[in-house]
Design a protein around this motif. Structure first.
Motif, PDB file in Angstrom:
ATOM      1  N   GLU A 135      -4.927   3.229  11.944  1.00  0.00           N
ATOM      2  CA  GLU A 135      -6.438   3.365  12.241  1.00  0.00           C
ATOM      3  C   GLU A 135      -7.198   2.501  11.389  1.00  0.00           C
ATOM      4  N   ASN A 136      -6.648   2.540  10.159  1.00  0.00           N
ATOM      5  CA  ASN A 136      -7.201   1.590   9.125  1.00  0.00           C
ATOM      6  C   ASN A 136      -7.766   0.190   9.439  1.00  0.00           C
ATOM      7  N   GLU A 137      -6.666  -0.387  10.088  1.00  0.00           N
ATOM      8  CA  GLU A 137      -6.639  -1.886  10.618  1.00  0.00           C
ATOM      9  C   GLU A 137      -7.180  -2.035  11.873  1.00  0.00           C
ATOM     10  N   ARG A 148       0.665   5.550   0.449  1.00  0.00           N
ATOM     11  CA  ARG A 148      -0.343   6.782   0.724  1.00  0.00           C
ATOM     12  C   ARG A 148       0.727   7.973   0.688  1.00  0.00           C
ATOM     13  N   LYS A 164       0.999  -1.188  -0.093  1.00  0.00           N
ATOM     14  CA  LYS A 164       0.069  -0.176   0.015  1.00  0.00           C
ATOM     15  C   LYS A 164       0.943   1.260  -0.134  1.00  0.00           C
ATOM     16  N   THR A 199      -3.772   0.844  -3.182  1.00  0.00           N
ATOM     17  CA  THR A 199      -3.355  -0.659  -2.611  1.00  0.00           C
ATOM     18  C   THR A 199      -3.008  -1.109  -4.260  1.00  0.00           C
ATOM     19  N   MET A 250      -2.609   6.711   9.782  1.00  0.00           N
ATOM     20  CA  MET A 250      -3.744   6.689   9.349  1.00  0.00           C
ATOM     21  C   MET A 250      -3.913   5.066   8.720  1.00  0.00           C
ATOM     22  N   GLU A 251      -2.760   4.379   8.630  1.00  0.00           N
ATOM     23  CA  GLU A 251      -2.924   3.116   8.139  1.00  0.00           C
ATOM     24  C   GLU A 251      -3.119   2.260   9.340  1.00  0.00           C
TER      25      GLU A 251
END
Length: 534
Positions: free
Chosen positions: A486-488, A459, A457, A533, A483-484
């Protein structure tokens, strides 16, 4: 369709994970035996599942391509052939044979550094990396099929007594800087491609060299040279190393240092080497100086353009060089039987798609160019056409013309935010040091991560002002990483690779101080944030 599906689960699947014996030191191996071990040892792993998924995607692309091919008419082919011939004619007009481009590639660089610093490793199969992924392997290990970009757990199945040494990038960067100091003597504007390879334009140096006295072309043997034991292919034992390489190979006539004089000498008692004025001699001199300074060897390719020079640097590895004459006839003869996979930019996916069309050599590319122009994107088939004609760039980009700069690290699983942020900080500091050396600032920061499922990925964030310091880069990259994370959530972000890239460099006039605006800028949400992604 059923056959295609079966292929993805059977022999066809091996195309992604199979031994790539195009790499130096891996010729003549038992492919079937090695591929069987690779398959058996990887089944059930996340690496296997990811490769299986990607292989299925490639097979689907091939099926779609073959359906498209079946619908092409003779009229379309004739029209495409006319277009191809016109483009080939235009490209021929642009052929430049006036430059002398050199590609230098250090031999098994990370492994060679470790063997130099730990002589006990020199006679053992060894690799640098981890059980998750290897960065490189020495030539002993390559005899077992062990290579870079292979998971360490698979390499251990191929070679149970393989020694895996952890990466030490600070050490490799330090050695790389020593090598680059020598590069700059031959081309101040050389283009580094990584820590262990670079492109140089020798054209101007050769003009100056014609008038150099012998004293300027004489270089002494180092008194600190020791044998680091990178083994040498049999076919090079006589032709490539004789009278050269004084410290590298045990079976070389000049490999043992003579102490018959107060100064270091080779086995014949010479304390220095005199090099001529030709390009072959100049490149030998450069490689000699690298070896005497670092106790490491380099291979080199000499050709009229960058694409060919890179292919040539692999011809006589390790510790060798190859020159391709600067004539159209020599270039076309060289290209004819060259496997497409040997060419930079044609990877295993492109190779498999071309193989489906019975294209395996560069000569086949030229013969099937009309068909390729109808099946591939414009960018892809234009690249194929340049390759088939032996054309490549003759212009080496200067540092100030760089488009981007990046650094990345592969590691065992990291799933704790504090450890991930600590590594990110290290990467930002490394990147800032590189930017400082070249006096560069950029506006775009990209974070790249690969998770334990081998999904990549990226960003990116674009700033209104250019930045360059570690604190500034980290302030941006940290928010992208969060951010990554938090996304998980609530699951941990499980990573095995992380990288940071900076781009959109500004001109010297635009390099204004950023002031204390980054944190506020991020909080206000005025940034252009993009995620993707692969």
């Amino acid at each position: 369709m059923e056959n295609g599906t079966a292929a993805s689960k059977g022999e066809g699947f091996l195309s992604r994970m199979a031994l790539n014996d195009n790499k130096a030191g891996m010729e003549g191996l038992d492919r079937d035996k090695i591929n069987k071990i690779i398959m058996e040892s990887s089944k059930g792993s996340k690496f296997y599942e990811n490769e299986l998924k990607r292989e299925h995607q490639v097979n689907q692309r091939i099926e779609k391509m073959m359906l498209q091919k079946a619908q092409i008419t003779e009229q379309q082919l004739k029209k495409a052939q006319a277009q191809v011939e016109r483009m080939a004619s235009e490209l021929e007009k642009s052929r430049d044979l006036s430059r002398v481009i050199v590609h230098v590639d250090m031999d098994a660089f990370y492994a060679a550094v470790e063997m130099r610093d730990c002589p006990d490793l020199k006679d053992k199969p060894m690799a640098v990396g981890s059980m998750s992924m290897l960065s490189t392997s020495n030539y002993h290990a390559r005899k077992y099929g062990v290579r870079a970009a292979m998971p360490g757990f698979i390499a251990k199945k191929l070679c149970p007594h393989l020694v895996i040494v952890p990466c030490n990038f600070d050490k490799y960067k330090s050695v790389s800087n020593e090598i680059r100091e020598i590069f700059a003597d031959y081309d101040p504007h050389f283009q580094p491609m990584s820590l262990d390879e670079a492109y140089l334009d020798f054209t101007e140096h050769l003009e100056l060299r014609k008038n150099w006295p012998e004293a300027s072309r004489t270089h002494r043997y180092s008194s600190s040279g020791t044998d680091i034991g990178i083994e040498q292919p049999e076919h090079q034992q006589e032709s490539e190393v004789k009278g050269f390489s004084p410290v590298l190979f045990e079976d070389s006539p000049n490999s043992s240092q003579s102490l018959s004089s107060p100064e270091a000498a080779d086995a014949t008692g010479k304390t220095a080497e005199l090099f001529g004025t030709s390009v072959e001699e100049a490149v030998k001199e450069m490689r000699f100086r690298i070896e005497q300074k670092t106790m490491l060897t380099a291979s080199a390719g000499i050709a009229p353009n960058m694409m060919l020079a890179k292919v040539c640097s692999d011809k006589n590895k390790p510790n060798g060089q190859y020159r391709l004459a600067s004539t159209r006839e020599a270039v076309m003869d060289f290209i004819q039987n060259l496997p497409v996979r040997k060419v930079s930019g044609i990877g295993k996916v492109s190779e498999k798609m071309l193989n489906a069309l019975d294209i395996s050599s560069c000569a086949h590319l030229g013969q099937q160019m009309a068909l390729l122009s109808l099946l591939f994107s414009e960018t892809a088939w234009h690249h194929f056409m340049q390759v088939s004609l032996g054309l490549g760039s003759t212009y080496i980009m200067r540092n100030e013309e760089r488009k981007s700069m990046s650094t990345e690290r592969t590691f065992k699983e990291l799933n704790k935010p504090d450890e991930q942020l600590s590594l990110l900080r290290e990467l930002c500091e490394d990147l800032a040091q590189d930017l400082k050396k070249e006096d560069l600032k950029g506006k775009n920061i990209t974070l790249k991560v690969k998770n334990v499922n081998f999904e990549v990925k990226t960003r990116a964030l674009t700033l209104p002002c250019a930045i360059a310091t570690a604190d500034e880069i980290f302030a941006v990259a940290k928010d992208l990483l969060k951010m990554e994370i938090e996304n998980e959530s609530p699951q941990p972000l499980r990573l095995r690779l992380m990288g940071v890239r900076i781009s959109s460099f500004v001109s010297p006039d635009d390099k204004k101080p950023l002031q204390k605006s980054i944190v506020g800028f991020l909080q206000l949400g005025k940034a252009d944030v993009r995620g993707s992604t692969q």
